[in-house]
Design a protein around this motif. Structure first.
Motif, PDB file in Angstrom:
ATOM      1  N   LEU A 172      12.352  14.609  53.816  1.00  0.00           N
ATOM      2  CA  LEU A 172      11.576  13.566  54.497  1.00  0.00           C
ATOM      3  C   LEU A 172      10.298  14.150  55.079  1.00  0.00           C
ATOM      4  CD1 LEU A 172      14.106  11.270  56.428  1.00  0.00           C
ATOM      5  CD2 LEU A 172      12.636  10.635  54.523  1.00  0.00           C
ATOM      6  N   CYS A 173      10.439  15.218  55.911  1.00  0.00           N
ATOM      7  CA  CYS A 173       9.259  15.676  56.657  1.00  0.00           C
ATOM      8  C   CYS A 173       8.531  16.836  55.979  1.00  0.00           C
ATOM      9  CB  CYS A 173       9.680  16.118  58.060  1.00  0.00           C
ATOM     10  SG  CYS A 173      10.604  17.670  58.081  1.00  0.00           S
ATOM     11  N   ARG A 174       9.226  17.589  55.177  1.00  0.00           N
ATOM     12  CA  ARG A 174       8.684  18.773  54.492  1.00  0.00           C
ATOM     13  C   ARG A 174       8.145  19.794  55.482  1.00  0.00           C
ATOM     14  NH1 ARG A 174       8.582  17.127  49.168  1.00  0.00           N
ATOM     15  NH2 ARG A 174       7.448  18.974  48.475  1.00  0.00           N
ATOM     16  N   GLY A 175       8.599  19.722  56.712  1.00  0.00           N
ATOM     17  CA  GLY A 175       8.087  20.638  57.728  1.00  0.00           C
ATOM     18  C   GLY A 175       9.174  21.224  58.613  1.00  0.00           C
TER      19      GLY A 175
ATOM     20  N   ALA B  16      11.680  19.880  60.205  1.00  0.00           N
ATOM     21  CA  ALA B  16      11.986  19.166  61.449  1.00  0.00           C
ATOM     22  C   ALA B  16      13.065  18.101  61.308  1.00  0.00           C
ATOM     23  CB  ALA B  16      10.716  18.517  61.997  1.00  0.00           C
ATOM     24  N   CYS B  17      13.200  17.492  60.124  1.00  0.00           N
ATOM     25  CA  CYS B  17      14.014  16.274  60.046  1.00  0.00           C
ATOM     26  C   CYS B  17      15.459  16.526  59.661  1.00  0.00           C
ATOM     27  CB  CYS B  17      13.395  15.284  59.063  1.00  0.00           C
ATOM     28  SG  CYS B  17      13.594  15.776  57.337  1.00  0.00           S
ATOM     29  N   GLY B  18      15.724  17.614  58.965  1.00  0.00           N
ATOM     30  CA  GLY B  18      17.095  17.911  58.563  1.00  0.00           C
ATOM     31  C   GLY B  18      17.495  17.369  57.200  1.00  0.00           C
ATOM     32  N   GLN B  19      16.655  16.553  56.612  1.00  0.00           N
ATOM     33  CA  GLN B  19      17.023  15.857  55.384  1.00  0.00           C
ATOM     34  C   GLN B  19      17.273  16.811  54.208  1.00  0.00           C
ATOM     35  OE1 GLN B  19      17.448  12.670  55.581  1.00  0.00           O
ATOM     36  NE2 GLN B  19      17.826  12.114  53.448  1.00  0.00           N
TER      37      GLN B  19
ATOM     38  N   MET C 213      17.132  25.411  54.683  1.00  0.00           N
ATOM     39  CA  MET C 213      16.231  24.263  54.635  1.00  0.00           C
ATOM     40  C   MET C 213      15.107  24.616  53.648  1.00  0.00           C
ATOM     41  SD  MET C 213      17.977  22.640  56.880  1.00  0.00           S
ATOM     42  CE  MET C 213      17.064  21.130  57.150  1.00  0.00           C
TER      43      MET C 213
ATOM     44  N   CYS D 182      12.526  23.261  52.519  1.00  0.00           N
ATOM     45  CA  CYS D 182      11.127  22.870  52.687  1.00  0.00           C
ATOM     46  C   CYS D 182      10.293  23.979  53.320  1.00  0.00           C
ATOM     47  CB  CYS D 182      11.005  21.576  53.491  1.00  0.00           C
ATOM     48  SG  CYS D 182      11.607  21.694  55.174  1.00  0.00           S
TER      49      CYS D 182
HETATM   50  S1  FES Z   1      12.405  18.054  54.671  1.00  0.00           S
HETATM   51 FE1  FES Z   1      12.613  17.788  56.798  1.00  0.00          FE
HETATM   52  S2  FES Z   1      13.624  19.622  57.357  1.00  0.00           S
HETATM   53 FE2  FES Z   1      13.187  19.956  55.263  1.00  0.00          FE
END
Ligand code: FES
Lengths: 200, 328
Positions: free
Chosen positions: B274-277, B279-282, B313, B315
């Protein structure tokens, strides 16, 4: 000893910890009865704590007040009952600023109600410390008439408002700071098991 | 298995957009405004949300998250403000040099990892540099509901103070600007003192600033629940490494300048994100086998997870060593 190990229960039943000193600009400690012992233990861990502490204490017939006073907190208030102290609790929380640490100790009824006041003043529940001491009596809400019966020690018990025989549940309402009591003989009026002491 | 509908593709749903304005704000920062190509309204978003911008850079697809900084009440546009990073991986440079009014691009639906806590009695914002962007939207949202807020905004120089003049003029009593070149600094300790109970603070800016605010607030007795921050990490380059993806049954190479997630996508693996940073956990992925060292860089997993060697993670995190097998 004023400590009691509560058995495992359902998720809604509150769990209590052990008070520990935390960094803060000011400290508010609210306790009743044997909850005083938790405050005494806490004070023993941090000599500087009491100079920034306001204690609100409801003795409920115990004689810990002198020991608490001897800690020389910045402010000390002794109230005859929770109901009589709640105005003061609200005023203190209303005037408080971020950086206040809140410590609750004593009976479940006191901690639950004071927790509500602190949460509605803007402190997250998870940031408020609690420690159970003393009586395991419960504050119960009758789910039928909604009346509250304080200091219930047996299961079942008689609702002090409507007189129904109520079964003591672990189902807890944070909003009411009370456990739920449900009529035990609705199907078969009069068939009421003999009351046993809670946790016996 | 849950009965939740399965999405066709990883990442949030996408929206085709047209670049409607490119507004240079100063030497480093440019605002990009988008309208929907199909002419419809954008989905509503809550202040603090970000969108992932898809950039077609030759045969390379860049996906960068940016905070939405337009007014959440205005559903006709989405806007982002992008700071050009000449040392970065090239996404912001691509936006600055290649994107023109009229271009067709793709955004994802907004995802909010930095929401306002609307139970707060007061909101205090701390922005550093381009970290101002989510607060632009938060201020717009709070102004609509007559919310209680104030902003403390540190910028390098007046010339680089993105939106500083505009905000200071519009909300003279609520906005406080601090310029580094005039040796002004946010008086954090004083500001934490005396805030009403129920105040929440929010920080967006460089990592050092975020850590400083968290540490100072904790030392002043602030509950962690009242301190919010957002920092998107850009993936860092590192030594190339090889990964076996056992579900997809392929072995892939992760290049020096791409993230593990990007390498998976390049090889046609539809990995979640989701966030590619970080932060989101996805994007959390289970490690099946590893012989080597992890370079964990995310804000999602806790220290225990990092130490366990059982999760990664993709990302932002990398790997150095002989074998890495992932459950993907
Ligand atoms: S895409 Fe959000 S933590 Fe990796």
């Amino acid at each position: 000893m004023s400590k009691f190990q509560f058995p495992e229960s359902i998720a809604s039943r509150p769990v209590y910890g052990t008070l520990e000193p935390r960094p803060g600009k000011a400290h508010l400690m609210i306790a009743d009865a044997e909850g005083a012992e938790a405050i005494l233990d806490l004070a023993a861990q941090d000599a500087g704590l009491m100079a920034k502490t306001h204690i609100i204490y409801i003795p409920k017939g115990t004689d810990f007040a002198e020991a608490l006073r001897a800690l020389e907190p910045a402010q000390f208030y002794e109230g005859p009952s929770y109901a009589a102290s709640v105005q003061r609790i609200r005023k203190v929380l209303g005037d408080a600023h971020m950086g206040l640490q809140v410590y609750l100790a004593g009976t479940e009824g006191l901690m639950g109600q004071a927790m509500n006041e602190a949460v509605s003043a803007g402190i997250p529940a998870s940031a408020i410390q609690t420690e159970h001491r003393g009586s395991i009596a419960r504050r119960m809400q009758c789910v039928h008439c909604k009346g509250i019966t304080e200091d219930v020690t047996t299961d079942p018990f008689v609702c002090s408002h409507c007189g129904l025989n109520l079964f003591v549940r672990d189902h807890y309402s944070r909003r009411l700071a009370a456990f739920q009591g449900v009529c035990i003989d609705a199907e078969d009026p009069g068939n009421v098991p003999a009351p046993v002491e809670l946790y016996k | 298995m849950s009965a939740a509908p399965q999405k066709a593709k990883a990442g949030a749903e996408k929206i085709a957009v047209t670049v409607s304005a490119v507004v240079p704000l100063n030497d480093l920062v440019t605002r990009f405004e988008f309208t929907r190509t199909d002419g419809a309204d954008f989905p509503p978003f809550s202040a603090g949300a970000h969108t992932v911008v898809e950039m077609r850079d030759g045969d390379r697809t860049r996906l960068n998250p940016y905070s939405l900084m337009s007014d959440p009440a205005d559903r006709s546009i989405y806007a982002i403000s992008v700071r050009r990073d000449d040392q970065g991986r090239g996404g912001s440079l691509f936006m600055h040099t290649n994107v023109k009014v009229g271009d067709q691009m793709t955004l994802t639906y907004p995802v909010n990892l930095f929401p306002l806590d609307l139970r707060a009695k007061k909101h205090v914002f701390f922005a550093g540099g381009i970290g101002i962007t989510p607060f632009k939207a938060m201020i717009a949202q709070l102004e609509q509901s007559n919310g209680n807020w104030e902003l403390h905004y540190a910028c390098r120089t007046p010339a680089l103070g993105t939106y500083a003049d505009e905000l200071a003029e519009k909300y003279a009593n609520k906005v406080h600007i601090y310029y580094d070149d005039q040796s002004q600094a946010i008086p954090l300790e004083d500001l934490l003192d005396g805030q009403p109970l129920g105040t929440h603070i929010y920080v967006c800016g460089p990592a050092g600033m975020i850590d400083w605010v968290h540490a100072t607030a904790t030392a002043h007795g602030w509950p962690s629940e009242n301190v919010h921050s957002e920092e998107f990490l850009a993936p860092q380059p590192g030594k190339p490494f090889e990964v076996r993806l056992c579900q997809s049954d392929i072995t892939i190479q992760v290049g020096e300048h791409e993230s593990l997630l990007e390498a998976m996508e390049r090889c046609g693996v539809d990995a979640p994100f989701l966030c590619r940073g970080g932060a989101c956990g996805q994007c959390e992925t289970d490690v099946v086998e590893a012989d080597g060292e992890f370079v964990h860089r995310d804000h999602w997993l806790d220290d225990e997870d990092h130490a366990s060697g059982k999760k990664i993670m993709p990302c932002v995190s990398r790997f150095i060593g002989k074998t890495l097998v992932l459950d993907r």
